[in-house]
Design a protein around this motif. Structure first.
Motif, short mmCIF file in Angstrom:
data_model
loop_
_atom_site.label_atom_id
_atom_site.label_comp_id
_atom_site.label_asym_id
_atom_site.label_seq_id
_atom_site.Cartn_x
_atom_site.Cartn_y
_atom_site.Cartn_z
N LEU A 1 0.80 -1.23 0.00
CA LEU A 1 0.00 0.00 0.00
C LEU A 1 0.83 1.28 0.00
O LEU A 1 0.36 2.31 -0.46
N GLY A 2 2.05 1.22 0.53
CA GLY A 2 2.85 2.44 0.69
C GLY A 2 4.19 2.34 0.01
O GLY A 2 4.53 1.34 -0.61
N GLU A 3 4.96 3.39 0.15
CA GLU A 3 6.30 3.44 -0.42
C GLU A 3 7.29 2.80 0.55
O GLU A 3 7.20 2.99 1.77
N ALA A 4 8.25 2.05 0.00
CA ALA A 4 9.25 1.38 0.83
C ALA A 4 9.99 2.39 1.70
O ALA A 4 10.30 2.11 2.86
N SER A 5 10.26 3.58 1.16
CA SER A 5 11.00 4.60 1.92
C SER A 5 10.20 5.15 3.09
O SER A 5 10.76 5.77 3.98
N GLN A 6 8.90 4.94 3.10
CA GLN A 6 8.07 5.35 4.22
C GLN A 6 7.79 4.19 5.16
O GLN A 6 7.76 4.35 6.38
N VAL A 7 7.56 3.00 4.59
CA VAL A 7 7.21 1.82 5.39
C VAL A 7 8.38 1.40 6.27
O VAL A 7 8.23 1.15 7.46
N ALA A 8 9.58 1.31 5.68
CA ALA A 8 10.74 0.79 6.41
C ALA A 8 11.06 1.59 7.67
O ALA A 8 11.29 0.99 8.73
N ILE B 1 17.18 6.29 21.89
CA ILE B 1 15.87 5.72 21.57
C ILE B 1 14.92 6.82 21.08
O ILE B 1 14.21 6.65 20.09
N CYS B 2 14.93 7.96 21.78
CA CYS B 2 14.08 9.08 21.37
C CYS B 2 14.48 9.60 19.98
O CYS B 2 13.62 9.93 19.16
N LEU B 3 15.78 9.67 19.74
CA LEU B 3 16.25 10.13 18.43
C LEU B 3 15.88 9.14 17.32
O LEU B 3 15.54 9.56 16.21
N ILE B 4 15.94 7.86 17.62
CA ILE B 4 15.51 6.86 16.63
C ILE B 4 14.04 7.05 16.30
O ILE B 4 13.64 7.04 15.14
N ALA B 5 13.22 7.25 17.34
CA ALA B 5 11.78 7.45 17.12
C ALA B 5 11.55 8.70 16.28
O ALA B 5 10.79 8.67 15.30
N LEU B 6 12.19 9.79 16.66
CA LEU B 6 12.04 11.03 15.91
C LEU B 6 12.54 10.86 14.47
O LEU B 6 11.89 11.28 13.51
N GLY B 7 13.69 10.22 14.33
CA GLY B 7 14.26 9.99 12.99
C GLY B 7 13.34 9.15 12.11
O GLY B 7 13.17 9.45 10.93
N ALA B 8 12.76 8.11 12.67
CA ALA B 8 11.86 7.25 11.89
C ALA B 8 10.66 8.05 11.39
O ALA B 8 10.27 7.92 10.22
N VAL B 9 10.11 8.86 12.25
CA VAL B 9 8.96 9.67 11.86
C VAL B 9 9.36 10.68 10.78
O VAL B 9 8.66 10.86 9.78
N LEU B 10 10.51 11.32 10.95
CA LEU B 10 10.96 12.31 9.96
C LEU B 10 11.29 11.68 8.61
O LEU B 10 10.97 12.24 7.57
N VAL B 11 11.90 10.50 8.62
CA VAL B 11 12.22 9.84 7.35
C VAL B 11 10.95 9.40 6.64
O VAL B 11 10.84 9.49 5.42
N ALA B 12 9.96 8.96 7.39
CA ALA B 12 8.70 8.49 6.78
C ALA B 12 7.81 9.65 6.33
O ALA B 12 6.95 9.47 5.48
N TYR B 13 8.02 10.82 6.89
CA TYR B 13 7.17 11.99 6.58
C TYR B 13 7.41 12.45 5.14
O TYR B 13 8.54 12.65 4.73
N LYS B 14 6.36 12.56 4.42
CA LYS B 14 6.43 13.08 3.04
C LYS B 14 5.57 14.34 2.98
O LYS B 14 4.39 14.30 2.74
N GLY B 15 6.21 15.48 3.28
CA GLY B 15 5.47 16.72 3.37
C GLY B 15 5.53 17.59 2.16
O GLY B 15 6.05 17.39 1.16
#
Length: 145
Positions: A94-101, A131-145
């Motif tokens: 359903l989504g893009e690999a660069s967002q899903v991963a 851990i917080c930076l990983i969470a933030l990084g994952a959200v930022l990498v998946a974000y397509k704004g």
């Protein structure tokens, strides 16, 4: 357990590299098939591959030598893995690999939380910051704004 030659860090990096390949190859692989069927094919390949590795290395272990508690946790782990794979392949369909991963890699954050909560592992302030930076990084990498 066997002599695995490489340290755990090398195995972890290899795991990350193969996980990255998995996302790219799976994204192409689910293009023209149902994601659940794709998961079944992947699982069959893994079963054959691991069976071959166990046979070739002589690491087969008679099932009767495995403690009951171990069977329970391996079974539950298998259920969790299956659910994870089904969800992952559906997300890739359903989504893009660069967002899903990156969202999938939030599992790193959850593992840390679960390890502290259920296994009694201890993390330091720098660990929690990571851990917080990983969470933030994952959200930022998946974000397509």
């Amino acid at each position: 357990m066997g002599n695995y030659v490489l340290p755990w860090q090398a195995w972890a990096l290899l795991s990350a590299a193969f996980a990255a390949l998995t996302a790219i190859l799976a994204k192409v692989g689910v293009e023209n098939v149902n994601s659940d069927f794709a998961t079944l094919v992947r699982t069959c390949v893994i079963v054959v591959l691991l069976g071959g590795i166990l046979w070739a290395t002589g690491n087969w272990q008679p099932p009767a030598t495995v403690p009951g508690r171990t069977w329970v946790f391996l079974f539950l782990s298998g259920l969790a893995t299956g659910a994870s794979w089904l969800c992952y392949f559906r997300a890739l369909k359903l989504g893009e690999a660069s967002q899903v991963a990156p969202i999938d890699k939030l599992s790193v954050v959850l593992v840390a939380i679960f390890a502290v909560s259920f296994l009694g592992e201890k993390l330091t302030l720098p660990n929690w910051l990571g851990i917080c930076l990983i969470a933030l990084g994952a959200v930022l990498v998946a974000y397509k704004g």
